[in-house]
Design an enzyme around this catalytic site. Sequence first.
Site, PDB file in Angstrom:
ATOM      1  N   ILE A 186       0.861  -1.174   0.000  1.00  0.00           N
ATOM      2  CA  ILE A 186       0.000   0.000   0.000  1.00  0.00           C
ATOM      3  C   ILE A 186       0.905   1.234   0.000  1.00  0.00           C
ATOM      4  O   ILE A 186       1.801   1.348   0.833  1.00  0.00           O
ATOM      5  CB  ILE A 186      -0.930   0.018   1.227  1.00  0.00           C
ATOM      6  CG1 ILE A 186      -1.739  -1.276   1.305  1.00  0.00           C
ATOM      7  CG2 ILE A 186      -1.844   1.245   1.170  1.00  0.00           C
ATOM      8  CD1 ILE A 186      -2.598  -1.569   0.089  1.00  0.00           C
ATOM      9  N   LYS A 187       0.659   2.123  -0.945  1.00  0.00           N
ATOM     10  CA  LYS A 187       1.478   3.337  -1.043  1.00  0.00           C
ATOM     11  C   LYS A 187       0.984   4.403  -0.067  1.00  0.00           C
ATOM     12  O   LYS A 187      -0.193   4.765  -0.077  1.00  0.00           O
ATOM     13  CB  LYS A 187       1.418   3.903  -2.461  1.00  0.00           C
ATOM     14  CG  LYS A 187       2.241   3.167  -3.489  1.00  0.00           C
ATOM     15  CD  LYS A 187       2.216   3.938  -4.801  1.00  0.00           C
ATOM     16  CE  LYS A 187       3.075   3.272  -5.861  1.00  0.00           C
ATOM     17  NZ  LYS A 187       3.059   4.054  -7.116  1.00  0.00           N
TER      18      LYS A 187
END
Length: 307
Positions: A84-85
């Site tokens: 997840i960025k």
Amino acid sequence: MHPYTSIFEITKSESDPENIFYQLAIKDIQDAADLFLPLYNEEVDGADGYVSLEVSPLFALDEENTIAQARQLWQAVDRKNVMIKIPGTLPCLPAIKTAISEGININVTLIFGLERYEAIANAYIEGLELRLAAGEKIGRIASVASFFLSRIDLMVDPLLEEKGLVEFEGKAAIASAKTAFTLYRRIFSGERWDRLAAAGAKPQRLLWASTGNKNPATKDTLYVEELIGPDTVNTVPLATIEAFRDHGLPDNRLEQKPEQALTILEAIAQSGIDMEEVALQLEKEGIKKFEIPYKKLLASITEKIKR
């Protein structure tokens, strides 16, 4: 299913364009993660084969919403080889630590400066320590710190030219990256890290982003050639990959002449250019550059709903 048809089907039960986007994106990320799973499973298990999905760019300065959406996306995608960025902004540092402590793989984006990179690496370590203290396993957690490069030179080079320091043009980003790698070696070693490594922890690898050279006066493969080295990732545009295949010169240059990188940064600082101020300005611009296309995307989905 064609994206237009997918949007039409989703609108039967959903009218929010952002929710529609994430439903489509989650399915795409799941499919991509499944395609990359053999790479994730080969040789060193979990070394490679990751796919990233970012939280909303509108949350770039919002810790609470960032961590809430990171949890939601992690659960929704439900793939061990997803990251997840989360943007590496000051407000989101606690979100990075919390996500890691909860076992969420994180790709930290929008890093432009050494001071912030060090804080992000420490947030990763703190998250691992919290998880280990809670009796949870840390051997399956992966993270990268995405250091953006070409934009640094685009901002610094005109300042160097004004000061008559043309010999340093095209060198600030590489010097910053090499110095970041020196920091990486220091941070992920020693007694504190050894305790985590003994429990199976993996270092947070540096990832070189924005590596397509935008300056025609310098070599088109500059950010690939100069940053080849161990324990790193380079996200290379296709045109740059093709250029490197044609005339690139492979060698481990990342670990060469670290003292020269420091000399370049010291000379730039002595000229009156504050690289941390440059990093903050680039971060603000980077947030806008992420926000604008995201808003256009949502507007496009809204228009398709109307049709």
